[in-house]
Structure formats: structure tokens, C-alpha cells
Write an enzyme that holds these catalytic residues in place. Sequence first.
Site, short mmCIF file in Angstrom:
data_model
loop_
_atom_site.label_atom_id
_atom_site.label_comp_id
_atom_site.label_asym_id
_atom_site.label_seq_id
_atom_site.Cartn_x
_atom_site.Cartn_y
_atom_site.Cartn_z
N TYR A 288 0.82 -1.17 -0.03
CA TYR A 288 0.00 -0.04 -0.01
C TYR A 288 0.79 1.37 -0.06
O TYR A 288 1.86 1.27 0.76
CB TYR A 288 -0.93 0.09 1.04
N GLU A 289 0.34 2.39 -0.78
CA GLU A 289 1.25 3.40 -0.79
C GLU A 289 1.45 4.08 0.62
O GLU A 289 2.40 5.00 0.73
CB GLU A 289 0.90 4.39 -1.81
N SER A 290 0.58 3.73 1.41
CA SER A 290 0.85 4.08 2.73
C SER A 290 1.89 3.81 3.40
O SER A 290 2.35 4.13 4.62
CB SER A 290 -0.65 3.98 3.70
N GLY A 291 2.51 2.95 2.82
CA GLY A 291 3.99 2.44 3.52
C GLY A 291 3.90 0.94 4.05
O GLY A 291 4.52 0.64 4.83
#
Lengths: 260, 260, 307, 307
Positions: free
Chosen positions: B56-59
Site C-alpha cells: 500500500y502506498e501508505s507504507g
Amino acid sequence: MSDDAREVGFSASEIMIAASARQLVGAHNCFVGVGLPNIVCNLAQRIVAPKLQLVYESGVYGARPERLPLSIGDPTLATGSTAVTSMFELFAFYLQAGLIDVAFLGGAQIDRYGNLNTTVIGDYDAPKVRLPGSGGACEIAIHARRILVIMRQGRRSFVDRLDFRTSPGHSGDPAHDRARGWSGSGPTSVVTNLATYGFDETTGEMTLLTLHPGVPLEQVREQMGWEPKVADDLGETPPPTTEELRLIREELDPAGVYTK
Amino acid sequence: MSDDAREVGFSASEIMIAASARQLVGAHNCFVGVGLPNIVCNLAQRIVAPKLQLVYESGVYGARPERLPLSIGDPTLATGSTAVTSMFELFAFYLQAGLIDVAFLGGAQIDRYGNLNTTVIGDYDAPKVRLPGSGGACEIAIHARRILVIMRQGRRSFVDRLDFRTSPGHSGDPAHDRARGWSGSGPTSVVTNLATYGFDETTGEMTLLTLHPGVPLEQVREQMGWEPKVADDLGETPPPTTEELRLIREELDPAGVYTK
Amino acid sequence: MSESKVASMRDAVAELVHDGDTVAIEGFTHLICFAAGHEIIRQGRRDLTLARMTPDVIYDQMIGAGVASKLIFSWMGNPGVGSLHAVRRRVEHDDPEPLELEEYSHFGMVCRYMAGAANLPFFPLRSYYESDIPEVNPKIVPMTSPYEDGTGVYVVPPLRPDVSIVHAQRADAEGNTQIWGLLGCQKEAAFAAERVIVVVEEVVEESTIRRDPNRTVIPAAVVDAVVQEPFACHPSFAQGYYDRDNRFYIDWDAIARDPDTLQAWLREWVFDLSSHGDYVEKWGDAHWDALRPGPAPSGEVDYGRYA
Amino acid sequence: MSESKVASMRDAVAELVHDGDTVAIEGFTHLICFAAGHEIIRQGRRDLTLARMTPDVIYDQMIGAGVASKLIFSWMGNPGVGSLHAVRRRVEHDDPEPLELEEYSHFGMVCRYMAGAANLPFFPLRSYYESDIPEVNPKIVPMTSPYEDGTGVYVVPPLRPDVSIVHAQRADAEGNTQIWGLLGCQKEAAFAAERVIVVVEEVVEESTIRRDPNRTVIPAAVVDAVVQEPFACHPSFAQGYYDRDNRFYIDWDAIARDPDTLQAWLREWVFDLSSHGDYVEKWGDAHWDALRPGPAPSGEVDYGRYA
């Protein structure tokens, strides 16, 4: 009873430590090297800079070592520290961003403007002595707001002309220096086994400020590769106080690893 | 008994999910968006890509959500995941470095070469509808090795000419595309509520591959802003299997948030 | 869903480290994988380019053993002790053969790994101003900001080792790796490399990793082999597992000063042993007991269960 | 040796946030400090430039309240729900006044914070190729690698907020701050800023921080004020402390669609309350109980005592 330790005697290392520690008055974030600088910082924290945060290029901020660290990556530095970061972060967010007030450097050679050589004696491609190289010194010299140099002095280390300039000091042209736009202001002090030096505000040249007790001016001049500028009010380096000596000998380096 | 669920019926979302999940055969590291892509990836993990790591681009790398995440930053994504990183690291070390095999994108507008607009309808400086903007889409389009597009189709979304190109697709000139040197190869598939598409290897143009069961070609052509290229062997999209439907309805989205 | 990459050091080195490779064994004082260096020596690799911020005793051993023809670095020495004598013999006297040097500052090396890890063609830093370093390394190039300030920087190119060998406290069998204490450039060196060997004190269950995902430094996605090898960093250290063997660093000075003594040491401690297990046994339990630290637990945090 | 920076939210905002400032309230879904946004509204700041990767409901509230004249961002919306109606009214209809936009992609925003934190004049990234974004934002500039490959990149300039407001799970009184779960850009935004307010669920003893130094994300060296304000992220969340209030995000859509309803909400939930403490009380204990997650402990690691 005098507060100074003249009568009990002290080593060259001990006066180097005490004289350097006093330079840290009011400092907050200090880049520490191993060996003498480590003892200097720990002493300063106890006598003149209670808020001093010990920062190590290995990635430690706010170290509180339980023993004398034998390298800048000693495990005692990580345990109990405030923060451990990647080296990128340490160099980029702390050093390059200008958060470091003061750092210690040394070298095999220094010139009158505080430029330092830790790379090579002789020609780079055909070295007489291959030294360690920059490590973090080059960027420390540029970014730390003040640079304190601690090194032993002699004609081969205090030289008219460096074999290699690893870390930049002053240029000799203060107008040029101001225009650089670096967060650092370069070397502000040199402490040797014989004397202490500052740097002239208008010329950027190293200037003899104090002689250690018992050291004659002539001896200092003999141990330099150039004719040193001497402060008009040349004084004597205050010797370590008995309390400073006690801290050094009993708490900071009881085995005398660095101070004998 | 047939393995497909034609007789039990399924929604447009359900066939979009099933058709997309099958595109993930053999994928390892998948950049997941929220909503349909999230269900697609979870389904793929169960049916065709057991090694699929949800990124996820959230990390978050290697998420294992215990509930259906309602945003790409849902707390259920961090708990129990393999790694949580800073967003810099996620974008630089994972995405830009080419570690992402496949990613999902969508948008308000797509053109025949798979270029996407998520920025604005109308003029940028005098917008009719201001959309969210790029988010990570622009760099995802460039670096993820394959891009799967999931979106509902219509004449206002499948357009001859984008109002704004947020994320690059193919250029229409495959020689140019190959010379770009991007780690990504651009959009490889589009799944809509009506049909599935690939991209022609020589022209890079979107090509109708399969019609969903019961959807006539004419309906698809009506719902596009250009006359679509149609594969010679135009087929029917295989409907969801009963097992796929069971997974979607009972495990992945029991409340029907995304699939009703 | 997971795949074991656990291998012996011998197999990992045999398969993943080839003659002529650029090899980075990183770790800043902490987590320097001596056992991997010894295995590379034992397997007789040649013509390696060795990259490392701080070539210390491990690279003195490897270079003394003749595995390398080039060194990429920022500080070389035996920290707190003195010189690397085998390296100096080659640099100062081409003895027994020349060693090519490519040198940076610490920050320059860090930025090279960063560029490699991030797939950037260059990385900018504010260093090297008025230093002679760029004059002896043409890869350090000046560049000017395109913005109004016009600030000058230097840039360095990406460093992309063929193999990075990274030690850590623990990993799962797939290679998800956790480190605490000094981090050095372990992460950047791993992401930058074509192939990655992770060596750990302990291979742990995947669930141990997943309980604290923020502690993960290197994900399985970039790891090719996981080697469990306790005490593999000796005489370097693994935070919480064993202390640095400072005595050995001091003793090395005398060993390396004389080429014959150095070769005798390599024979006794590398060539005559078949593995790091033998090395651990040869030092003996008392040695390891003396290096064990007291406890200093981290405390726990709560991620919360969101089900 | 330590100095307390603990302050009330009211005092911290009054002292550190000024009209006309560039303010970053960061946090990617996680740790978005709504309480700070509300206090800024309550104190009537004007003409702010608001920076944030993902302006979500918090910036819709602030922009609806009229505190800002410009937005720097990469994605704006109500995640999983829809649009930010107050923002759209200003952008689409200058209603009640125009709002200047400066937009990037996510990675571009991240790199702007990185450049700010690292004191770099620009930061390179491989993005924006063949996108229209650089055409509407002249700060995104193409650059070519000086090395043989000649790779093209784009660069973005540093973002240096006057104030960054960062929420975290815990900090000590001096500002040493620890975060787990999603990290977003909290660290980079803090290091990049001139002034930093850290808001935490709990102010803890320095010894708690020092037991696990690798968990520290922001050091006291860059922190100006530490505010203890439980539930300050609501309707966003704090990992391990409370869940995201997804219901509120959905409800906001209807509230913000109508300017009058929005103003009424601001009156009831911001202006008529004197502090976030009132807000917490107004929601009531049952609300907070429902958002509490189950336990998911991290486990401990051992740093080792080296004395």
C-alpha cells in the site's frame, strides 16, 4: 587552596581535554568523535554544557554511554540513547540541515587557515603514507556551526602547505568565506599539547592565544611549519581544575586509555 | 454442475472483481488501491497468486488485513503486516526501484492508449469539476511493471481526448514507448462493467477482448467516446465461479460495501 | 504463502558471490559480517570490487587474502587502533599487487547507496566544496540548482553492488529482516544490490516479525538467501547479543603488520576451518560468555487489533 | 539535563502559528491532528498556506472556515467517500473566495519534504514523464543526469513549512517522539519545518523513550512544543489507541455539501467549544469505547546493557 591543579600535575592530554571542554559553553548538539573528543564532551556536559546532546555519525542522538566508548559505533552508545537513526538521516537531517552546533576534527596535517588533511602524505597516486580518508570530516567541516580541532602539534602536522585538502577550513579571504553560504563557520579553535589557538576574524588565520603552563613561545614556534601569528594579549592556558581532573581520572577514563 | 455462477447471477462489480483477479496469476508484489482493487487482490491471493504481497502506498508491505480496509491507510493494514516504511521509502525503494509487479489504477477519464485523468474536468484554471489529483498515480503508471485499470465505462469516461493527462499510458508509438526506459510497461488490461480490454502490442491501442455475459457489442460501442478496436477472436468474459462468488460474498465483502 | 530462503553460508556464497563481482559487506562498526568475508576467502574468490563505507579489519583480511582488486570506500582504518596494514602495503607499495581505490566521504557513500536503492541516476549532497576529493574522483560532479537560489551541490552516481551481504539480529525464513541499534547503511545497501544475502543471529517465526512491522528494515522482496550464523560478526558485534571484541581489533594490528603472520592467521582461522561453526568452537565458550551483555529490554508497544 | 516543552494546544497555536504562515498538518490517513486544525480555526488565523499530501476532511473544515488562501497538495478528497465540498466550492466557483492550488504527485510532495528536511536545494525523482502536471506547476523542472546514461528526471524544490504540526502516539516532555504504524511524512515534515508542534496521546517519561531509541522518529532538537491531547486525531486514528471513525468521514459529505450546514457544524463543534477536551466530552465515552481496538502487543527486543 587553589582550584587549579598546578601543584598536583597533569598530563598534556588532560590540559587538552580541559581546555577543549570549556569551549563547549552553551552548546546543544555536539558531533562527537572517539578518543579525546569523547572525553571532552562528557566533561563539558558535567561542567559547562549541561544540555549537551552527544551526536555520533554512526547514527546516535542523545547518547548516554555507561562506559567509555572505544569506537564511535560502540554498543554502549545505542543502548539508552534518545534516538538511533540511519546514517543517511544523521548526515542529511542533522548535519546537512545545520542542527549541529559544534564538532571536533583532527588530522595528520593542518594549515594556518584550518584546512585539514586526513587522506594522504605524499602524492595521492604514489602515497608515502596512506591515511584513512575523509570519513565524515569533509561534510562536518562544511556544516557544523563551529569546528574545534584537537591535535598534537609538530612541524610535520602544522604545515605551510597540505599534501591534500580533505576538509575545507578558512580560505584566507573572509569575504569569500562569508559568501559560501555554508551553515558552518569553519574552525574556531585549535587545542594542542602545547597551546591554544583561535582564528583571526579579518584574515581567518590561526592565531596563538594561550601557551600551556610551562611551555615557552619558542617551543611552540619550533613545532610549527610556519611563523605563527601571536595574539597581542598572549596568555596562559588555565590549567585543569582539581574537579576537572577528578572527573577525568575517576569517572571518564579511569583506565587512562586516552589520558595517560 | 457447472463451476460458473451464471445460473445464480452476479453483479457487474462481481464480474469486474473476478476478471481482474485472474490477471494476477503469478504476481508477487502488488500495489493495492482501496475499494474494488483491494477485494481483487485478496481474491487473487486465494485463487491464482498465493505469493501475492499486498503493498500500500501508505507504507505497508505484506499486509494481512483482518477486516476489509475502508481506506488505504486503515489501521488493520499496519497491524500484523510484514513491514511498515516511511512513504519516501515506499515510493523510492519499492516503486521507483521497480519492485512492484502490478498496480491498479482508475480515473475519471481514460483514452484509447490508457492515459488517465484524475485531475480535472474542463479547463485546469477554470474547472468544471475539480477531481482529487494524482496522488501516487503518476509515478505508479511509470514504474509498476503492469498496470491494470478497473473502471466503469461510459462516453464521458472513455474519451477521445483527455481534459488533462495525469498519468501517462502508451503514446501510440510503441518504438517511443520502448525507448522511454521506464520500469513499467504501461496499462496491460482494462476491466469495466461491460467488457475487458487489452492493448495492441504494435499500436498500443486499447482492444476489446471479451464481452461480459449478456452484453452486446453495440452496448459497448455506445459507451465509448471512440470507435473501439475489436479483437479478431472477440470472446465472452468467463463469469465468476461459484467459489469466487462465495469468497467475495462470504469472506471479502460480506457487508456488500463494494460489491452490491 | 511463504517460501524459505534459508541456506548455509557456504551455499549462499557459492551461489551468489562470483569472481569479479562488486560486493558490499556493510555495517557501521555494528553488524559487520566477518563470517561472510571468511567464507569468500575460503572459497577463493578473485578480482572482487569491495565496497564499504569503513573498510576495517574484515577488508584487511579479505584484501590480505587476495580476493579483491578494487576498493570503494570513505574511511579505511582499524577504528581506535590504527592502520589496515595489508591494505596499506598494496596501496603504498603495490605489495604484492596494486589495489585500485575509489574514495568518497561518508555522506557521499551513503548517498551512492541511496541513489542505488532509489533507482536514481544521481544523488545531490552539499559536500566536497573546496575539498581535493573531487579532483581525485571524477565521479563526484558539481551541479547547480535550477531554482532561483542557484545553490551549488555535488552529485554522486548510484552504487549498485552485485551482492550486498547484510548482517541483522533476526529475520524470518523468507528474509523479512529486523535490526535494532546502529543501522548503518544496511537497508540502503540491500535495496541497492542485485542480490542480497542476509545473515542473522536467529531465524525467527514470521509471526515474530509481523508483531512489530515498524522494526523491519529489509523486506523479503529483495532478499535471496537467509543464513543463520550466530556470532557471525565477531570481532564486530550484534546489539543485545554480544559485545565488540576490542581486544581482537588491537591484536589484529600486530598480526597484519607482517605479511607472513597475516597468512598464518588466515590459515589457522579461515582455511583450516570448514565453517564459522568451527570458528565459534575454536574460540571457545568462555570467550563468548565474556562478550555477552546484560539485559536492556525495549519495552512493548501496542499496535491494536482491528478485526 | 532536560527541558520541558509541554504546552496547551491553545498556547502552542497562539505562539507558533501566525497569520500568513505556511502550515503543514501531516499524517497519511493515520495521525492527522484534527484538534490542531480546530484550534487554528478557533483562534481565527487567516491567509494560511496549507500544505499536506492528502488534504482530507481536516482541510475541508479549515478551508471552509476561511483560514487559508492557498493549498499545496498531491491528492484531495474524502478517502473512500468522495469530494471535499468546501474546497471544491472555492476552486470551482471562487465561493466565497478563490483558493490558490499548487499540486504535485504523492512522491513529488514526499520529495519536497525530503529536500526541506535535508537542506537540499532540489530533489530528483523519476516521475511526471509525459504527464500534464509539470505544465500547470512550473516548480516541477526537468533535469538530466550528468553521467553517461543521461537519464532524465524531474526535480522539485524544498518545502519548508513555517510550522509543521505532527501527531504521534507518545513523546517525552522535551519532544523526543515515537510513532508506530503508518509513518506518512511525519518525520520529514518535522525536520523540514522552521517550527514544530508535536501533539501526542501521552507524554511519557524520558526513560520510556530511551528504552527503545530505534522507535524515535523525531528528536527533541527540532521540536518547539509538546501538547498532550488524547483523541486529537479523531475522526482520523492513532494506531493502538483508537480506530478511524469511518462513520464521521461519511457523515462529513452531507455536512460539507451545504455551506450553511458546514458553518453550523463549525459553530457547534469548534467555536462553541473551548478546547479539544470539550470535544472529547461532547462525543461521550460510549463513542470512544466503540473506537478502542483489541490488544496487539509488539513483543520486546533486547538492546543489551554495555556498562
